[in-house]
Enzyme design. Structure first.
Site, mmCIF file in Angstrom:
data_model
loop_
_atom_site.group_PDB
_atom_site.id
_atom_site.type_symbol
_atom_site.label_atom_id
_atom_site.label_comp_id
_atom_site.label_asym_id
_atom_site.label_seq_id
_atom_site.Cartn_x
_atom_site.Cartn_y
_atom_site.Cartn_z
ATOM 1 N N HIS A 82 13.189 12.983 5.866
ATOM 2 C CA HIS A 82 14.156 12.080 5.020
ATOM 3 C C HIS A 82 15.600 12.653 5.093
ATOM 4 O O HIS A 82 15.750 13.979 5.294
ATOM 5 C CB HIS A 82 13.472 12.429 3.456
ATOM 6 C CG HIS A 82 14.313 11.706 2.367
ATOM 7 N ND1 HIS A 82 13.761 10.475 2.090
ATOM 8 C CD2 HIS A 82 15.380 12.051 1.478
ATOM 9 C CE1 HIS A 82 14.670 10.120 0.997
ATOM 10 N NE2 HIS A 82 15.377 10.858 0.699
ATOM 11 N N ASP A 161 10.528 6.204 -10.091
ATOM 12 C CA ASP A 161 11.819 6.333 -9.114
ATOM 13 C C ASP A 161 12.798 5.297 -9.391
ATOM 14 O O ASP A 161 13.985 5.330 -9.186
ATOM 15 C CB ASP A 161 11.658 7.085 -7.826
ATOM 16 C CG ASP A 161 12.962 7.532 -6.988
ATOM 17 O OD1 ASP A 161 13.701 8.172 -7.592
ATOM 18 O OD2 ASP A 161 13.270 6.871 -6.208
ATOM 19 N N ARG A 168 20.165 5.752 -13.103
ATOM 20 C CA ARG A 168 21.036 7.135 -12.619
ATOM 21 C C ARG A 168 22.250 6.691 -11.799
ATOM 22 O O ARG A 168 23.485 6.926 -12.079
ATOM 23 C CB ARG A 168 20.302 8.006 -11.817
ATOM 24 C CG ARG A 168 19.246 8.712 -12.347
ATOM 25 C CD ARG A 168 18.516 9.572 -11.425
ATOM 26 N NE ARG A 168 19.242 10.335 -10.527
ATOM 27 C CZ ARG A 168 18.668 10.842 -9.250
ATOM 28 N NH1 ARG A 168 17.495 10.394 -8.852
ATOM 29 N NH2 ARG A 168 19.398 11.596 -8.554
ATOM 30 N N SER A 183 13.203 13.175 -7.435
ATOM 31 C CA SER A 183 13.138 11.673 -6.832
ATOM 32 C C SER A 183 12.808 11.721 -5.477
ATOM 33 O O SER A 183 11.941 10.908 -4.991
ATOM 34 C CB SER A 183 14.815 11.145 -6.805
ATOM 35 O OG SER A 183 14.858 10.209 -6.182
#
Ligand code: URA
Length: 425
Positions: A82, A161, A168, A183
């Site tokens: 990621h 999420d 957010r 998250s």
């Protein structure tokens, strides 16, 4: 339990219980808690923080808000990667086939993402015909057949999420370490992998602006991994300038192809070899030197590029017809000197304004536009030399000035920062 008591508790720096956190996440996903109430909670978390235990519970509640992928029918240890997000980051397009070429199955569901340029899926969609929308069965079958698949994330993974991230993004609550950690980790845990390599970007184009903050985030994600019995390695890498030269979807795919052919930018190539080596190390239980040797050999002998072509063919793409906008303009240096700094975030925003990214999920991306940066920190430029080429389809006011202002110059050379600052395990 009620949301107003929970809001008051967090506002007063209280520690939320597992039950309170589960209540908030479950009721918000069901639509029983309003956006303005979750916004207030997110802001209280941003300001007052969360304990590690609260963050573990938050990650768990988000993970349990949707489906979890079961990759157990695919052989071997499953390693995912990621990136915390940066400008010009096309590493997945290179790393995934490289790791697969080393004999490790790569089953990767990626996102489209909000931001300056699209996510990995948007980038792949700039390859004509490339099918990113696979059923879970086809996804798994492809991994079993060729050891590699990248497709669009299952919509039912971590719905909490998706809802929370959208809030957010518009309430200035993205840059909170516990919120970022939960998250990212909830999505990685839901993706069914056993081990995780995180490319944690640090610098003026990243969420984490300095090494102290980035180290805190890395340690928290590693602790979340331990709580869920998953090994996590974080590679802290430089985002004080774009990665590689291309910023924008099709431009980045072309650069990824060049890189897989051994003709890519040095920083991008080096970082991909690093990330891939740690993924191989985790899945094959190797020492780093052996993993690096294996990865470098599969990169150099063309196996990684061939694996990429195999994936493109399997998913019906055609890399011969990737379209780049015909409209382009060079941004020229006004003076002779060395580049000392690049405002990476601003460059990313400019790529977004050109249409390379999206602000809200419904925005449509233009895959053909973006920027190609010719000179980076430490490079010398002479007057009238092109430092960036802008590919556009719609006019953006004062585009040349806006791009030029992202660069600082000096008569004195500034050395480049390290590409990889540190590895945290
Ligand atoms: N990437 C994510 O997936 N989540 C965040 O909160 C920040 C970056």
């Amino acid at each position: 339990m009620n949301i107003i008591d929970i809001l008051n508790k967090k506002k007063n720096k209280g520690i939320l219980t597992k039950e309170e956190i589960e209540f908030v996440i479950n009721e918000y996903v069901k639509g029983n808690i309003e956006d303005y109430q979750i916004s207030a909670l997110l802001m209280a978390i941003c300001i007052n923080g969360m304990s590690d235990t609260e963050t573990f519970y938050l990650t768990e509640a988000m993970l349990n808000s949707g489906e979890k992928l079961n990759l157990s029918s695919i052989d071997g240890i499953k390693v995912d990667k990621h990136s915390t997000g940066g400008v010009g980051d096309k590493t997945t397009l290179i790393v995934a086939p490289l790791v697969a070429a080393c004999g490790v199955n790569v089953a990767k569901m990626s996102g489209r993402g909000l931001g300056f340029t699209g996510g990995t899926i948007d980038k792949l969609e700039s390859i004509p015909g490339f099918n990113v929308n696979l059923s879970t069965k086809n996804f798994m079958d492809q991994v079993k057949d060729i050891g590699l698949c990248i497709c669009s994330g299952n919509k039912d993974l971590v719905p909490a999420d998706k809802k929370i991230y959208a809030i957010r993004d518009v309430t200035a609550t993205v840059d909170s370490i516990p919120l970022i950690a939960s998250s990212i980790m909830s999505k990685k845990l839901a993706s069914g992998c056993n081990k995780i390599v995180i490319d944690l970007k640090v610098g003026n184009g990243a969420f984490m602006k300095n090494l102290d903050e980035a180290t805190k985030l890395a340690k928290l994600m590693i602790s979340i991994g331990e709580y869920f019995n998953r090994e996590v390695v974080c590679i802290l890498s430089n985002m004080n300038e774009p990665l590689g030269y291309a910023v924008g979807n099709a431009l980045e795919v072309n650069e990824a192809i060049d890189t897989l052919q051994g003709k890519g930018p040095e920083d991008l190539t080096k970082l991909c070899l690093y990330i891939a080596s740690y993924m191989v190390l985790l899945s094959k239980n190797m020492v780093i030197d052996d993993a690096m040797k294996l990865v470098s050999s599969k990169f150099a002998d063309g196996s990684a590029y061939n694996k990429f072509l195999e994936m493109v063919k399997y998913q019906h793409g055609n890399i011969d017809n990737i379209e780049i906008s015909k409209n382009k303009v060079d941004v020229l240096a006004h003076e002779t000197g060395f580049i000392t700094e690049i405002n990476t975030l601003k460059l990313g925003e400019i790529a977004g304004m050109l249409g390379a990214g999206r602000k809200v999920a419904t925005d449509k991306i233009d895959p053909t536009v973006g920027l190609v940066i010719h000179k980076k920190v430490g490079d010398i430029v002479s007057q009238n030399m092109p430092i960036v080429t802008v590919y556009y389809n719609k006019p953006v006011e004062n585009i040349e000035e806006q791009v030029y202002e992202c660069f600082s110059f000096s008569k004195v050379k500034k050395d480049k920062d390290d590409l990889v600052y540190k590895i945290i395990k």
